[in-house]
Design a protein around this motif. Structure first.
Motif, PDB file in Angstrom:
ATOM      1  N   UNK A 162       0.847  -1.188   0.000  1.00 23.73           N
ATOM      2  CA  UNK A 162       0.000   0.000   0.000  1.00 23.73           C
ATOM      3  C   UNK A 162       0.887   1.245   0.000  1.00 23.73           C
ATOM      4  N   UNK A 163       0.418   2.353  -0.585  1.00 24.36           N
ATOM      5  CA  UNK A 163       1.244   3.563  -0.662  1.00 24.36           C
ATOM      6  C   UNK A 163       1.805   3.959   0.703  1.00 24.36           C
ATOM      7  N   UNK A 164       3.107   4.220   0.733  1.00 29.51           N
ATOM      8  CA  UNK A 164       3.854   4.661   1.920  1.00 29.51           C
ATOM      9  C   UNK A 164       4.057   3.577   2.973  1.00 29.51           C
ATOM     10  N   UNK A 165       3.559   2.353   2.740  1.00 22.23           N
ATOM     11  CA  UNK A 165       3.826   1.262   3.675  1.00 22.23           C
ATOM     12  C   UNK A 165       5.232   0.720   3.449  1.00 22.23           C
ATOM     13  N   UNK A 166       5.951   0.339   4.512  1.00 20.61           N
ATOM     14  CA  UNK A 166       7.262  -0.296   4.321  1.00 20.61           C
ATOM     15  C   UNK A 166       7.101  -1.715   3.812  1.00 20.61           C
ATOM     16  N   UNK A 167       8.154  -2.241   3.237  1.00 21.84           N
ATOM     17  CA  UNK A 167       8.145  -3.640   2.814  1.00 21.84           C
ATOM     18  C   UNK A 167       8.189  -4.548   4.035  1.00 21.84           C
ATOM     19  N   UNK A 168       7.577  -5.709   3.901  1.00 25.26           N
ATOM     20  CA  UNK A 168       7.670  -6.722   4.960  1.00 25.26           C
ATOM     21  C   UNK A 168       8.857  -7.613   4.634  1.00 25.26           C
ATOM     22  N   UNK A 169       9.905  -7.508   5.439  1.00 24.69           N
ATOM     23  CA  UNK A 169      11.151  -8.213   5.180  1.00 24.69           C
ATOM     24  C   UNK A 169      11.333  -9.348   6.176  1.00 24.69           C
ATOM     25  N   UNK A 170      12.021 -10.423   5.775  1.00 27.57           N
ATOM     26  CA  UNK A 170      12.308 -11.493   6.723  1.00 27.57           C
ATOM     27  C   UNK A 170      13.141 -10.986   7.889  1.00 27.57           C
ATOM     28  N   UNK A 171      12.871 -11.497   9.069  1.00 24.33           N
ATOM     29  CA  UNK A 171      13.574 -11.042  10.277  1.00 24.33           C
ATOM     30  C   UNK A 171      14.867 -11.827  10.422  1.00 24.33           C
ATOM     31  N   UNK A 172      15.879 -11.473   9.624  1.00 25.95           N
ATOM     32  CA  UNK A 172      17.137 -12.213   9.644  1.00 25.95           C
ATOM     33  C   UNK A 172      18.158 -11.578  10.575  1.00 25.95           C
ATOM     34  N   UNK A 173      18.067 -10.274  10.790  1.00 21.52           N
ATOM     35  CA  UNK A 173      19.036  -9.537  11.612  1.00 21.52           C
ATOM     36  C   UNK A 173      18.595  -8.084  11.653  1.00 21.52           C
ATOM     37  N   UNK A 174      19.149  -7.288  12.575  1.00 19.69           N
ATOM     38  CA  UNK A 174      18.834  -5.854  12.560  1.00 19.69           C
ATOM     39  C   UNK A 174      19.383  -5.199  11.288  1.00 19.69           C
ATOM     40  N   UNK A 175      18.501  -4.725  10.448  1.00 18.99           N
ATOM     41  CA  UNK A 175      18.869  -4.051   9.209  1.00 18.99           C
ATOM     42  C   UNK A 175      18.161  -2.710   9.143  1.00 18.99           C
ATOM     43  N   UNK A 176      18.822  -1.737   8.545  1.00 25.43           N
ATOM     44  CA  UNK A 176      18.210  -0.429   8.335  1.00 25.43           C
ATOM     45  C   UNK A 176      17.685  -0.361   6.911  1.00 25.43           C
ATOM     46  N   UNK A 177      16.389  -0.057   6.771  1.00 24.92           N
ATOM     47  CA  UNK A 177      15.756   0.045   5.451  1.00 24.92           C
ATOM     48  C   UNK A 177      15.361   1.489   5.193  1.00 24.92           C
TER      49      UNK A 177
END
Length: 296
Positions: free
Chosen positions: A142-157
């Protein structure tokens, strides 16, 4: 649970062979057998049958945990290694095939860059384990929603781009003249199954909200990574495809009809480990996440 023993177990289970696992890992076959016996002794459960070599029910359950556990350990090791690493002048990037819009390509440094494409789900792991300095990943949200990423480690998106999605179909298709299309009207259409080079069909089913596995049947499966080929296949009548407008623009014989409902956009994010990027990645992230005019 000793991670060395766990790695040995995963390798034996994957290869279904003690001798092959020993060759891959650089151990003797006797050492591999000792690793498996030690892990089974620690857990108090048999994990493998020996003839044939196959996981027991308990072993199957352990495999479900093992991948994420080992990935987390690799990510932690890579994260700590950054504290001692000297600054690098080169830049290693990984990207899903649809995560490289023209603006991103134009922002790349003129030299010292290695760029690899990977399936979407593999990009976060490559960044987390230090195989890449930056990752670019995409998805339909949806507009302005972040991507749902796998929880592999602390990452900055950080968001790099958002653009409209379009249904790609032959120019002579009855729906080609529409101002917009609703996924609900396309449930029973024939689609291209291109999981790495288009918006995956399971994402369309989820967005539509119908029963699991219902609709959006595949007429042809494309296992490549080139979205232009997907658009050309759709133009040739082999099935519909959902692509970012920029990925399909200019395809001969294709009609691009904007997706009107549900409200989804194609979003690209850059990923890096730690709080801030380092080395050449700093300037690249700055260019990509700063809007023209100086705002963020």
């Amino acid at each position: 649970m000793d991670p060395h023993l766990l790695r040995t177990y995963v390798t034996v289970a994957r290869l279904a062979s003690f001798s092959e696992a020993a060759r891959v890992l650089g151990y003797t076959q006797s050492a591999v057998s000792q690793h498996i016996a030690a892990l089974e002794g620690d857990l108090g459960l048999p994990l493998l049958t020996r003839r044939p070599v196959a996981p027991t029910p308990a072993g199957e359950r352990l495999l479900e945990h093992a991948g994420s556990l080992l990935l987390r350990l690799d990510a932690a090791r890579a994260d700590l290694a950054r504290f001692a690493a000297a600054p690098r002048e080169t830049l290693t990037l990984v990207a899903s095939p649809l995560a490289l819009p023209p603006r991103t390509l134009a922002a790349l440094p003129a030299s010292g860059v290695t760029l690899r494409t990977l399936p979407r789900d593999e990009v976060p792991a490559a960044v987390a384990t230090g195989a890449a300095d930056l990752g670019f990943v995409d998805g339909a949200v949806a507009p302005s929603d972040p991507l749902r990423l796998p929880d592999v480690a602390p990452l900055t998106a950080r968001k790099v781009a958002e653009e409209p999605l379009a249904v790609v179909l032959p120019a002579g298709h009855p729906l080609a003249g529409r101002a917009g299309l609703d996924l609900a009207d396309l449930v029973d259409a024939r689609w291209l199954d291109a999981p790495d080079a288009g918006i995956p069909l399971d994402r369309l089913r989820a967005a539509h909200g119908g029963p699991a596995g219902h609709g959006f049947r595949a007429a042809l499966r494309f296992e490549g990574t080139e979205p232009r080929t997907v658009a050309a296949l759709a133009a040739a009548g082999h099935g519909l495809a959902l692509l970012p407008l920029s990925a399909a623009h200019g395809t001969p014989g294709a009609a691009l009809v904007p997706l009107a409902a549900p409200r989804l956009v194609h979003r690209v994010e850059t990923l890096h480990a730690g709080g801030e990027p380092v080395g050449p990645a700093v300037e690249l992230v700055r260019r990509l996440t700063t809007r023209p005019g100086g705002g963020r």
